[in-house]
Write a protein that holds these residues in place. Structure first.
Motif, PDB file in Angstrom:
ATOM      1  N   ASP A  95      49.138  41.320  27.504  1.00 27.29           N
ATOM      2  CA  ASP A  95      48.955  41.476  26.108  1.00 27.29           C
ATOM      3  C   ASP A  95      47.521  41.356  25.889  1.00 27.29           C
ATOM      4  N   LEU A  96      46.892  42.298  26.600  1.00 23.56           N
ATOM      5  CA  LEU A  96      45.200  41.993  26.464  1.00 23.56           C
ATOM      6  C   LEU A  96      44.762  43.742  25.776  1.00 23.56           C
ATOM      7  N   LYS A  97      43.973  43.667  24.969  1.00 22.70           N
ATOM      8  CA  LYS A  97      43.342  45.016  24.118  1.00 22.70           C
ATOM      9  C   LYS A  97      42.820  45.844  25.349  1.00 22.70           C
ATOM     10  N   GLY A  98      43.596  46.938  25.271  1.00 20.81           N
ATOM     11  CA  GLY A  98      43.017  48.307  26.268  1.00 20.81           C
ATOM     12  C   GLY A  98      43.839  48.136  27.424  1.00 20.81           C
ATOM     13  N   SER A  99      44.981  47.276  27.568  1.00 19.03           N
ATOM     14  CA  SER A  99      45.737  47.174  28.787  1.00 19.03           C
ATOM     15  C   SER A  99      46.366  48.468  29.028  1.00 19.03           C
ATOM     16  N   PRO A 100      46.373  48.854  30.234  1.00 17.53           N
ATOM     17  CA  PRO A 100      45.722  48.198  31.212  1.00 17.53           C
ATOM     18  C   PRO A 100      44.292  48.363  31.558  1.00 17.53           C
ATOM     19  N   ILE A 101      43.574  46.984  32.033  1.00 22.56           N
ATOM     20  CA  ILE A 101      42.095  47.145  32.215  1.00 22.56           C
ATOM     21  C   ILE A 101      41.695  47.118  33.880  1.00 22.56           C
ATOM     22  N   ARG A 102      40.977  47.921  34.225  1.00 19.54           N
ATOM     23  CA  ARG A 102      40.679  48.035  35.754  1.00 19.54           C
ATOM     24  C   ARG A 102      39.501  47.056  35.771  1.00 19.54           C
ATOM     25  N   PHE A 103      39.758  46.200  37.235  1.00 15.30           N
ATOM     26  CA  PHE A 103      39.091  45.166  37.349  1.00 15.30           C
ATOM     27  C   PHE A 103      38.706  45.193  38.837  1.00 15.30           C
ATOM     28  N   THR A 104      37.459  44.452  39.131  1.00 14.30           N
ATOM     29  CA  THR A 104      36.997  44.354  40.465  1.00 14.30           C
ATOM     30  C   THR A 104      36.963  42.836  40.820  1.00 14.30           C
ATOM     31  N   TYR A 105      37.587  42.119  41.733  1.00 17.64           N
ATOM     32  CA  TYR A 105      37.636  40.832  42.002  1.00 17.64           C
ATOM     33  C   TYR A 105      36.600  40.880  43.411  1.00 17.64           C
ATOM     34  N   ASP A 106      35.525  40.274  43.420  1.00 16.59           N
ATOM     35  CA  ASP A 106      34.674  39.908  44.474  1.00 16.59           C
ATOM     36  C   ASP A 106      35.011  38.554  45.024  1.00 16.59           C
ATOM     37  N   PHE A 107      35.707  38.510  46.289  1.00 19.24           N
ATOM     38  CA  PHE A 107      36.098  37.111  46.538  1.00 19.24           C
ATOM     39  C   PHE A 107      35.101  36.503  47.680  1.00 19.24           C
ATOM     40  N   THR A 108      34.839  35.240  47.789  1.00 22.67           N
ATOM     41  CA  THR A 108      34.227  34.769  49.108  1.00 22.67           C
ATOM     42  C   THR A 108      35.286  33.636  49.425  1.00 22.67           C
ATOM     43  N   LEU A 109      35.611  33.838  50.945  1.00 23.51           N
ATOM     44  CA  LEU A 109      36.250  32.567  51.205  1.00 23.51           C
ATOM     45  C   LEU A 109      35.586  31.887  52.488  1.00 23.51           C
ATOM     46  N   ASP A 110      36.100  30.714  52.490  1.00 25.73           N
ATOM     47  CA  ASP A 110      35.618  29.903  53.559  1.00 25.73           C
ATOM     48  C   ASP A 110      36.834  29.072  54.241  1.00 25.73           C
ATOM     49  N   ASN A 111      36.928  29.321  55.362  1.00 23.47           N
ATOM     50  CA  ASN A 111      38.222  28.535  56.106  1.00 23.47           C
ATOM     51  C   ASN A 111      39.523  28.698  55.359  1.00 23.47           C
ATOM     52  N   ASP A 112      39.843  29.963  54.918  1.00 19.75           N
ATOM     53  CA  ASP A 112      41.283  30.328  54.376  1.00 19.75           C
ATOM     54  C   ASP A 112      41.120  29.518  52.974  1.00 19.75           C
ATOM     55  N   ILE A 113      40.086  29.555  52.292  1.00 24.85           N
ATOM     56  CA  ILE A 113      40.230  28.933  50.727  1.00 24.85           C
ATOM     57  C   ILE A 113      39.099  29.777  50.128  1.00 24.85           C
ATOM     58  N   ILE A 114      39.461  29.969  48.719  1.00 22.44           N
ATOM     59  CA  ILE A 114      38.664  30.860  47.915  1.00 22.44           C
ATOM     60  C   ILE A 114      37.616  29.913  47.511  1.00 22.44           C
TER      61      ILE A 114
END
Length: 109
Positions: free
Chosen positions: A83-102
């Protein structure tokens, strides 16, 4: 869902699909940082507030359709529906992990 997601990211995405805030927080380090379109949220309390106000409230569900590894980071792309304006919205999620934790997540639309 993208099959190549590391477990903490897959766990986060699966929890987000259920809008389960407790499970969404579980893969994050206690001192994790999320940058959401330029806004900084540090620590689980701040991340919880972000999830409550920007995810749960609008039922935003991220559906990854691409993943790549780059310079030690995992970059996941896909649309978010809800329920967000413009849905669907394309996102980029840039994750950094350390020992299997975000430890870090940089979200851009």
């Amino acid at each position: 869902m993208v099959a190549a997601l590391p477990k903490p990211i897959a766990d986060y995405v699966e929890a987000n699909a259920r809008l389960d805030i407790e499970a969404m927080l579980k893969p994050f380090a206690a001192d994790a940082v999320i940058l959401d379109n330029g806004h900084r949220f540090a620590g689980l309390a701040a991340i919880r507030t972000l999830f409550e106000e920007e995810v749960i409230l609008v039922k935003a569900i991220f559906t990854p359709d691409g993943v790549q590894r780059e310079s030690g980071k995992i970059i996941v792309e896909g649309p978010a529906y809800g329920d967000l304006k413009g849905s669907p919205i394309r996102f980029t999620y840039d994750f950094t992990l350390d020992n299997d934790i975000i430890t870090m997540l940089d979200i851009t639309a």
